[in-house]
Design an enzyme around this catalytic site. Structure first.
Site, PDB file in Angstrom:
ATOM      1  N   ARG A 269      -1.953  -5.738  -8.730  1.00 54.77           N
ATOM      2  CA  ARG A 269      -0.505  -6.477  -8.509  1.00 54.77           C
ATOM      3  C   ARG A 269      -0.448  -7.632  -9.569  1.00 54.77           C
ATOM      4  O   ARG A 269       0.551  -7.886  -9.786  1.00 54.77           O
ATOM      5  CB  ARG A 269      -0.861  -7.307  -7.092  1.00 54.77           C
TER       6      ARG A 269
ATOM      7  N   SER B 229      -2.815  -7.983   2.516  1.00 53.76           N
ATOM      8  CA  SER B 229      -3.227  -7.766   3.806  1.00 53.76           C
ATOM      9  C   SER B 229      -3.462  -9.327   4.240  1.00 53.76           C
ATOM     10  O   SER B 229      -3.272  -9.651   5.480  1.00 53.76           O
ATOM     11  CB  SER B 229      -4.323  -6.640   4.240  1.00 53.76           C
TER      12      SER B 229
ATOM     13  N   HIS C 238       0.910  -1.134  -0.023  1.00 55.11           N
ATOM     14  CA  HIS C 238      -0.097   0.174  -0.046  1.00 55.11           C
ATOM     15  C   HIS C 238       0.792   1.304   0.028  1.00 55.11           C
ATOM     16  O   HIS C 238       0.669   2.192  -0.697  1.00 55.11           O
ATOM     17  CB  HIS C 238      -0.919  -0.052   1.346  1.00 55.11           C
TER      18      HIS C 238
ATOM     19  N   LYS D  11     -17.973  -6.811   7.254  1.00 54.57           N
ATOM     20  CA  LYS D  11     -16.699  -7.669   7.150  1.00 54.57           C
ATOM     21  C   LYS D  11     -15.756  -7.637   8.405  1.00 54.57           C
ATOM     22  O   LYS D  11     -15.654  -6.742   8.901  1.00 54.57           O
ATOM     23  CB  LYS D  11     -15.821  -6.984   6.017  1.00 54.57           C
TER      24      LYS D  11
END
Ligand code: PNS
Length: 161
Positions: free
Chosen positions: A92, A130, A19, A43
């Protein structure tokens, strides 16, 4: 001249060096980058919103051009509130592309002014997420160089290591 403001939204649970790499790249293109954490009660997260805000604030404490914030509801509404029209997202791998492409087009459908810019992180972080960082840490693996020192400290506090 009008200030060029970008919003870099995400869950940041937790912030990774991937990040940070994207944020630094965003700076080459924008005057201000707002790092905005989504408040998503549906979440389950490891770090609370307050903890994630603290991590981001501490990481960027010397960077006035970086604003740390959180938001709920639609991202396009948040952009409007912040006078921004550009969303920054990191790409990514090809696997990220499908969902990111869909979100970019959907955001533009509901707010025609909304543009999304995809930035590619350094190859050193192209596999860092993450989710994997949390999983590896919880299973006792080594995640040094993938997270900032403040996250390392917060993880140690949380897991009493
Ligand atoms: O770090 P993440 O979890 O990949 O970030 C996803 C995020 C926060 C960018 C996305 O879920 C989002 O923008 N949510 C806000 C709600 C919204 O606007 N949904 C419609 C998206 S097309």
């Amino acid at each position: 001249m009008k200030e060029r403001i970008a919003v870099y939204p995400g869950s940041y649970d937790p912030l990774t060096n991937g990040h940070i790499d994207i944020i630094e790249r965003g700076f080459k293109l924008f005057d201000k980058v707002i790092v905005a954490i989504l408040k998503n009660p549906s979440k389950q997260s490891l770090f609370s919103i307050e903890e994630r805000m603290d991590i981001l604030r501490e990481t960027f404490k010397d960077r006035k051009e970086i604003e740390v914030d959180c938001f709920e509801g639609l991202l396009v509404n948040y952009l409007r509130k912040k006078n921004a029209t550009t969303v920054v997202r990191g790409l990514r791998a090809i696997s990220d592309f499908e969902i990111e492409f869909q979100m970019a087009l959907m955001n533009r459908r509901i707010e025609p002014e909304c543009e999304t810019i995809f930035l590619v992180p350094s190859v050193h972080y192209s596999f860092v997420s993450s989710r994997l960082v949390k999983e590896i840490y919880q299973l006792g693996g080594e995640i040094k160089n993938m997270i900032p020192t403040v996250v390392d400290r917060k993880l140690k506090e949380k897991f009493k290591r």
